[in-house]
Design an enzyme around this catalytic site. Sequence first.
Site, mmCIF file in Angstrom:
data_model
loop_
_atom_site.group_PDB
_atom_site.id
_atom_site.type_symbol
_atom_site.label_atom_id
_atom_site.label_comp_id
_atom_site.label_asym_id
_atom_site.label_seq_id
_atom_site.Cartn_x
_atom_site.Cartn_y
_atom_site.Cartn_z
ATOM 1 N N LYS A 181 0.845 -1.205 0.000
ATOM 2 C CA LYS A 181 0.000 0.000 0.000
ATOM 3 C C LYS A 181 0.880 1.255 0.000
ATOM 4 O O LYS A 181 0.628 2.202 -0.745
ATOM 5 C CB LYS A 181 -0.934 -0.021 1.228
ATOM 6 C CG LYS A 181 -2.047 -1.039 1.058
ATOM 7 C CD LYS A 181 -2.744 -1.426 2.355
ATOM 8 C CE LYS A 181 -3.715 -2.579 2.098
ATOM 9 N NZ LYS A 181 -4.239 -3.228 3.299
ATOM 10 N N GLN A 230 -4.632 -2.082 9.493
ATOM 11 C CA GLN A 230 -4.439 -3.397 8.871
ATOM 12 C C GLN A 230 -4.998 -4.474 9.795
ATOM 13 O O GLN A 230 -4.684 -4.515 10.975
ATOM 14 C CB GLN A 230 -2.932 -3.622 8.611
ATOM 15 C CG GLN A 230 -2.627 -4.891 7.855
ATOM 16 C CD GLN A 230 -3.204 -4.909 6.442
ATOM 17 O OE1 GLN A 230 -3.105 -3.931 5.704
ATOM 18 N NE2 GLN A 230 -3.845 -6.010 6.060
ATOM 19 N N ASP A 238 -11.016 2.860 4.113
ATOM 20 C CA ASP A 238 -11.088 1.400 3.966
ATOM 21 C C ASP A 238 -12.527 0.910 4.203
ATOM 22 O O ASP A 238 -12.811 -0.284 4.085
ATOM 23 C CB ASP A 238 -10.134 0.753 4.977
ATOM 24 C CG ASP A 238 -9.745 -0.675 4.594
ATOM 25 O OD1 ASP A 238 -9.842 -1.007 3.397
ATOM 26 O OD2 ASP A 238 -9.349 -1.444 5.494
#
Length: 295
Positions: A55, A99, A122
């Site tokens: 990323k 994450q 996200d």
Amino acid sequence: MTTAKIIDGKAVAGKIQQAVAARVRLLVERTGQRPCLAAVLVGNDLASERYVSRKVKLCEELGLASKKVTRPDTTATQELVDVITELSRDPQVHGILLQHPVPKQIDERAAFEAIDPAKDVDGVTFDSFGRMFYGLPGFGSCTPAGMMRLLEAYQIPVRGSHAVVIGRSAILGKPMAGLLLAADATVTICHSKTQDLPGVVRQADIVVAAVGRPKFVQGDWIKPGAAVLDAGFNPGPKGSIGDVDYEAAAERAGWITPVPGGVGPMTLAILMEQTVLGAERQLGLASPDAGRETT
Ligand code: NAP
């Protein structure tokens, strides 16, 4: 013999990334600021470290700034909530990604909810979930939003179609069902307790496989002409294997995503796109309602 149209996620993701890079250049020109994604990594899980590195690298390639925040695997929920709250308040940060999975002692939901919804690129907060289900502007969960873009790119009819989503996880199955419903599909969500799964899948115009079991969806479950989106990403001896028995399903499907190169590349492209959109909104170049409906 393959009859299905192969959905080329790599190509669609490539186009999205090109557009992202152009929007970043414009944003820098107009505001002097670079969109910045903060990636929070707790613990030292190798796969998670690799995902975060990819990323960060893609941010660099597309001109975005990034900030990697790491914490040890002994981190407590409150410590993580504090880190995320600080990022939520930082005007230099436009998107936040935690994450997952996080270490067991952490209340993942509490950590997600510390993300300012305006920076939830996200699509993991309850605010984003609500927006996905109601078809309101916001941020989509990246992989489901990516699958919706594939349907759009290949002009696969969604309105009025019967979509069967196999899997009900918070990052895949549930948000995908919400996005399909908001796009006027009739949606059936299946899971491990569903009875006669093959019979349910046989009714589907759109099949979304998000199970986490290699080649689980059989070719003869697919209604001729259906669109098959395979989110599965299972380790195999020669690389990744999807949740669908690809060869057999491709003989009956109208459209199908390969693994790799189908759904996978879309996730990162959407993350980048949503980070730029977040920055545009926060820097006043776009209204809070601007951008695509929920993606
Ligand atoms: P997950 O959290 O393990 O959820 C799996 C879902 O499948 C659950 O809802 C489970 O039902 C259901 N399921 C399991 N066995 C079943 C059965 N026999 N019949 C019907 N349903 C069954 O997995 P996930 O995180 O959603 O991930 C799913 C797959 O997508 C994995 O292969 C993962 O690697 C992949 N993935 C890909 C991307 C990408 O970028 N392409 C991103 C994330 C994940 P219950 O709820 O009843 O247990």
